[in-house]
Structure formats: C-alpha cells, structure tokens
Design an enzyme around this catalytic site. Structure first.
Site, PDB file in Angstrom:
ATOM      1  N   GLU A   1      61.510 100.787 -23.678  1.00  0.00           N
ATOM      2  CA  GLU A   1      60.676 100.039 -24.632  1.00  0.00           C
ATOM      3  C   GLU A   1      61.323  98.705 -25.002  1.00  0.00           C
ATOM      4  OE1 GLU A   1      58.499 102.801 -23.819  1.00  0.00           O
ATOM      5  OE2 GLU A   1      57.648 101.444 -25.308  1.00  0.00           O
TER       6      GLU A   1
ATOM      7  N   ASP B   1      59.193  68.605  -4.940  1.00  0.00           N
ATOM      8  CA  ASP B   1      59.013  67.235  -5.471  1.00  0.00           C
ATOM      9  C   ASP B   1      57.566  67.016  -5.864  1.00  0.00           C
ATOM     10  OD1 ASP B   1      61.386  65.782  -3.099  1.00  0.00           O
ATOM     11  OD2 ASP B   1      61.637  66.997  -4.913  1.00  0.00           O
TER      12      ASP B   1
HETATM   13  C1  4G1 Z   1      52.377  91.710 -22.709  1.00  0.00           C
HETATM   14  C2  4G1 Z   1      53.265  92.838 -23.113  1.00  0.00           C
HETATM   15  C3  4G1 Z   1      53.178  93.371 -24.399  1.00  0.00           C
HETATM   16  C4  4G1 Z   1      53.998  94.426 -24.754  1.00  0.00           C
HETATM   17  C5  4G1 Z   1      54.925  94.969 -23.847  1.00  0.00           C
HETATM   18  C6  4G1 Z   1      55.010  94.427 -22.570  1.00  0.00           C
HETATM   19  C7  4G1 Z   1      55.975  94.953 -21.573  1.00  0.00           C
HETATM   20  O1  4G1 Z   1      55.803  94.725 -20.412  1.00  0.00           O
HETATM   21  N1  4G1 Z   1      57.040  95.654 -22.028  1.00  0.00           N
HETATM   22  C8  4G1 Z   1      58.010  96.209 -21.117  1.00  0.00           C
HETATM   23  C9  4G1 Z   1      59.119  95.208 -20.802  1.00  0.00           C
HETATM   24  N2  4G1 Z   1      58.496  94.015 -20.293  1.00  0.00           N
HETATM   25  C10 4G1 Z   1      59.163  92.894 -19.905  1.00  0.00           C
HETATM   26  O2  4G1 Z   1      60.368  92.827 -19.872  1.00  0.00           O
HETATM   27  C11 4G1 Z   1      58.311  91.695 -19.553  1.00  0.00           C
HETATM   28  C12 4G1 Z   1      56.924  91.818 -19.436  1.00  0.00           C
HETATM   29  C13 4G1 Z   1      56.150  90.689 -19.144  1.00  0.00           C
HETATM   30  C14 4G1 Z   1      56.708  89.427 -18.953  1.00  0.00           C
HETATM   31  C15 4G1 Z   1      58.105  89.312 -19.061  1.00  0.00           C
HETATM   32  N3  4G1 Z   1      58.900  88.229 -18.914  1.00  0.00           N
HETATM   33  O3  4G1 Z   1      60.166  88.624 -19.112  1.00  0.00           O
HETATM   34  C16 4G1 Z   1      60.216  89.930 -19.376  1.00  0.00           C
HETATM   35  C17 4G1 Z   1      58.904  90.415 -19.354  1.00  0.00           C
HETATM   36  C18 4G1 Z   1      59.980  94.931 -22.045  1.00  0.00           C
HETATM   37  C19 4G1 Z   1      61.047  95.992 -22.070  1.00  0.00           C
HETATM   38  C20 4G1 Z   1      61.095  96.586 -20.690  1.00  0.00           C
HETATM   39  C21 4G1 Z   1      60.083  95.858 -19.855  1.00  0.00           C
HETATM   40  C22 4G1 Z   1      54.176  93.364 -22.188  1.00  0.00           C
END
Ligand code: 4G1
Length: 247
Positions: A116, A169
C-alpha cells in the site's frame, strides 16, 4: 551521474538499466545505477520489511526501520549529497522539464513503494519530493523508477547516437508530437507511403513532416500545443493542416 534505487526488487531495476540507451550510458560511464534492497537492512530472522496498517484495512505498509537504514547506506555510498525522490501516485507529474532538472544533478536516490506504500513518517523525514508517472494503479514504483532513469539517461552528454538525438531534440526543441514514419515496402495492402516522402524534395519533406507534427499535436494533445512556441511558419502550416482536415 549516479542514481541509487531503493526497491524490494533491485534486480528489476538493474536488468532494465542494463539494456538499450541506459545500458550503453552505463558502459560509457555516463551513468551509474545502483539497486538497494531494504530487506538487506531488516533486523531479525524474518527480515521483516512490511507490517499491517494501523487503523486496519487490507494490505501491508513498508516499515520505517529497513527503509531508513537502506536509504542511509545508499546515501553513504557516495560523498555527494543525494536528494531522495519517492515514486508515488501522489507525486508531481513527471514532465520533460522535470527530467531536465533531474538530469542536471550529480546524483539522486529513487525510493520505490510496494504493497500500500511506505510509512508516512519516512516521507516526512527522508523524502525531498514525490514524482508520479501518471494517474493509474501500479503494483510498485519500480516501473516509474525505470521511466525516470531512461528519460534522465538520454540527457547525459554522449548517451545518444544521431538518430536518437533527433527525436530527443525534436521534442525538447518544440514540445510537439512526432510525425508519422514509414519504411519499405512503398506499396502494401495496408496502403501506400505518402508520395512526398519518396519525392526527394527535402524541403517539401521537411514541410510535410512539420505539418504532420503540428497537426497531430493539435488533434491528439492540444494541451502540448498551448505550451509550444509556434513560429509564424508553423502557424501557417497548422492552419493548412486544419483546412485539409476539416475539408
Ligand atoms: C492513481 C492511484 C491512486 C491510488 C493508488 C495508486 C497506486 O497505484 N498505488 C500503488 C503504488 N503505486 C505507485 O507506486 C504508482 C502508481 C502510479 C503512478 C506512479 N508513479 O510513481 C509511482 C506510481 C503505490 C505503492 C505501491 C505501488 C494509484
């Protein structure tokens, strides 16, 4: 440039950074990517890195201690100061402007969440900024880290060959989408290659490609068009594209 990545799957990061432009940038000593696993810094026999969320609810949360110890080890692996960026859906959307800022740094550390996410106290104490690659649900931050690494690696001097530089570019220069691309055969049941591309008239070809880039940006990503600095010639090409499109 050095990038350290804290992740429960450092092998994923190492493998994705070993191929293509990023792999070549590492071979050319333009970039160093190091993976660190918080599990190696978890105390006790079980090497526990996650635990149940306070307040109840499904899933697990990554614990403070292994992350703090792992971040410290990554930070101390190089004398240079290292900002820590957490890849997170709550982060600031990644843009090419942000990529340019990251690419100018001597080093930074990327923190990837799983389950989470990470205990909020780690974000408050250890993280300088959060970065998101988009609004969708992923299983972990590792794919986002690989995106950041790829985009930053391409901006290291000497990382790209001429063809790769051209597309870099192009977007860097004007923020437009790409024109269509075609290769052999010229005739195919799927259709013909536009005649202008086979005309040998390089001025007409450049004009057609520019018009297509402008037109496609207008049709598919008008938000990018608002940002783009269009010349008078561009505006005329786009007007012609729109006339032909609406005809
Ligand atoms: C829209 C939304 C709302 C709530 C939860 C999540 C969700 O995907 N939660 C799960 C995790 N997501 C990501 O890390 C992650 C996901 C997306 C883009 C990202 N850019 O960087 C890291 C990213 C966070 C903890 C473990 C994975 C997505």
């Amino acid at each position: 440039m050095r990038i350290d990545v804290v992740s429960l799957f450092p092998e994923f990061i190492a493998q994705s950074a070993a191929v293509g432009v990023v792999g070549r940038a590492q071979q050319r000593d333009l970039l160093d990517v190091h993976g660190w696993n918080p599990r190696d810094y978890a105390q006790g026999g079980y090497r526990r890195v996650d635990d149940r969320p306070f307040g109840g609810g499904p899933g697990m949360v990554m614990m403070i201690e292994p992350l703090q110890a792992c971040l410290r080890a990554a930070r101390e692996a190089d004398a240079r100061p290292a900002p820590v960026f957490y890849l997170s859906p709550q982060g600031a959307p990644l843009t090419q402007t942000r990529v340019r800022q990251l690419a100018a740094m001597p080093r930074f550390i990327l923190l990837c969440g799983r389950y989470e996410g990470v205990d909020e106290r780690v974000l408050a104490a250890e993280v300088d900024a959060e970065i998101s690659i988009g609004d969708y649900v992923l299983s972990g931050g590792e794919l986002a880290a690989a995106v950041v690494i790829d985009a930053v690696a391409r901006l290291q001097d000497g990382a790209l060959n001429d063809a790769e530089s051209a597309v870099q570019d192009s977007f860097e220069g004007d923020g437009l989408l790409d024109c269509p691309h075609y290769t052999h055969p010229a005739s195919h049941p799927l259709g013909e290659v536009p005649a202008v591309l086979r005309s040998g008239d390089h001025a007409a070809i450049a004009r057609w490609r520019r018009m297509q880039a402008l037109g496609r940006t207008w049709l598919r990503r008008p938000d990018l068009l608002d940002e783009a600095a269009l010349s008078k010639a561009d505006a005329q090409l786009l007007a012609q594209f729109r006339r032909e499109h609406d005809a």
